[in-house]
Design a protein around this motif. Structure first.
Motif, short mmCIF file in Angstrom:
data_model
loop_
_atom_site.label_atom_id
_atom_site.label_comp_id
_atom_site.label_asym_id
_atom_site.label_seq_id
_atom_site.Cartn_x
_atom_site.Cartn_y
_atom_site.Cartn_z
N GLY A 68 0.76 -1.24 0.00
CA GLY A 68 0.00 0.00 0.00
C GLY A 68 0.79 1.29 0.00
N GLU A 69 2.11 1.22 0.19
CA GLU A 69 2.88 2.46 0.26
C GLU A 69 2.77 3.30 -1.01
N TYR A 119 -0.90 4.88 -1.44
CA TYR A 119 -1.11 5.91 -0.43
C TYR A 119 -0.24 7.13 -0.71
N SER A 120 0.95 6.93 -1.27
CA SER A 120 1.78 8.07 -1.68
C SER A 120 1.08 8.87 -2.77
N ALA A 144 -2.15 9.00 -3.22
CA ALA A 144 -3.28 9.67 -2.58
C ALA A 144 -2.83 10.92 -1.81
N GLY A 198 -3.78 -0.47 6.33
CA GLY A 198 -3.05 0.81 6.41
C GLY A 198 -2.24 0.98 7.68
N VAL A 241 -2.66 4.85 8.61
CA VAL A 241 -3.12 5.85 7.64
C VAL A 241 -4.46 6.41 8.10
N LEU A 245 -7.64 9.29 4.00
CA LEU A 245 -6.72 8.86 2.95
C LEU A 245 -7.07 7.45 2.48
N GLN A 246 -7.42 6.58 3.42
CA GLN A 246 -7.80 5.21 3.08
C GLN A 246 -8.97 5.19 2.10
N VAL A 299 -8.52 5.28 -1.84
CA VAL A 299 -7.93 4.17 -2.60
C VAL A 299 -8.84 2.94 -2.57
#
Length: 278
Positions: free
Chosen positions: A116-117, A120-121, A123, A155, A187, A191-192, A195
């Motif tokens: 997920g990195e 999330y980056s 996002a 996350g 996270v 933000l979650q 995605v």
């Protein structure tokens, strides 16, 4: 006979076992393991052999053949998932510039989300560029490995995974764990929600995602496929790009021999060959 460089092992492990494993992995995923991966294969699969109480690699391959439900465990064990937040940072500058030039609805596909990195980056950059979490941007993140997708959806990361991230981003996008969760970060929910995580094998005849996409991040994935497979996958992905869309590749990937599909416009950044500069 053990693969070159092998030490004494709990289970017998021959070159024939290694070759059988990588043949099966290639059949299922298109991934070709290099000769140097023999020790990695042993260390990853020995856990499954122990868990299933089998006698060794030959028994495991027989079990795999007779139990299709083991296929997911087999793929998960052998899929490499090396990632970090804002890995290859120049790509996120490209993303920010693209978003500023195209303020309308944007669709992004992260084709190898791992834990997920990377998505999330993406996002975080979207939230920063628009100044809010509810931006007109859809981010779909896929991976073949169901276990890393579970981690991505949760996350939750060790706090040291944020090393190198500036303090502002750490405070805005992560909660720090307390008590029993000390040493971990999570996270933030906003933000979650940006995605959507889905399981997808790039070799599947049908991809259960819908384009067109404005950006496709497919970084350090193609290196695991042979050249014909790379070209087939690239062609499929380019068909899902908008004319002004971008394909973002990894630092070790080069498509100089695929100019009929893509044109390089920056460091491992490409646009469709028939597209327009955007």
């Amino acid at each position: 006979m053990q693969p070159q460089g092998a030490v004494e092992r709990e289970f017998a492990y021959s070159k024939a076992d290694f070759d059988a494993v990588r043949k099966q992995l290639h059949l299922l995923t298109g991934i070709r393991l290099a000769d140097s991966k023999d020790s990695m294969v042993y260390s990853r699969l020995v856990r499954r052999i122990r868990a299933l109480r089998l006698s060794g690699f030959a028994a495991y391959l027989t079990y795999l053949d007779k139990h299709p439900e083991e296929t997911e465990q087999f793929i998960n064990a052998l899929t490499t998932n090396l990632t970090s937040f804002f890995r290859e940072p120049h790509h996120f500058e490209v993303l920010s510039t693209y978003l500023k030039k195209h303020p309308g609805q944007i669709n992004i596909w992260c084709a190898a989300s791992s834990t997920g990195e990377e998505p999330y980056s993406i996002a975080m950059v979207v939230a920063e560029t628009f100044g809010r979490f509810d931006a007109p941007v859809q981010i779909i993140a896929t991976d073949i490995d169901s276990q890393v997708l579970q981690k991505a959806q949760a996350g939750i990361y060790r706090a040291d995974r944020l090393q190198g991230l500036d303090e502002r981003r750490c405070k805005q996008f992560f909660f720090r764990g307390k008590g029993s969760q000390t040493g971990f970060v999570k996270v933030v929910p906003e933000l979650q929600k940006m995605v959507q995580f889905r399981q997808l094998n790039l070799l599947d005849a049908k991809w259960h995602i819908r384009g067109p996409f404005d950006l496709i991040f497919c970084r350090n994935v193609m290196i695991y496929f042979d050249k014909p497979t790379q070209l087939k996958l690239l062609e499929r992905m380019v068909r899902l790009l908008t004319p002004s869309g971008l394909y973002i590749a990894g630092h070790s990937e080069n498509f100089a021999q695929a100019t009929h599909l893509v044109k390089a416009i920056g460091q491992t950044t490409y646009r469709p060959a028939g597209g327009v500069l955007g």
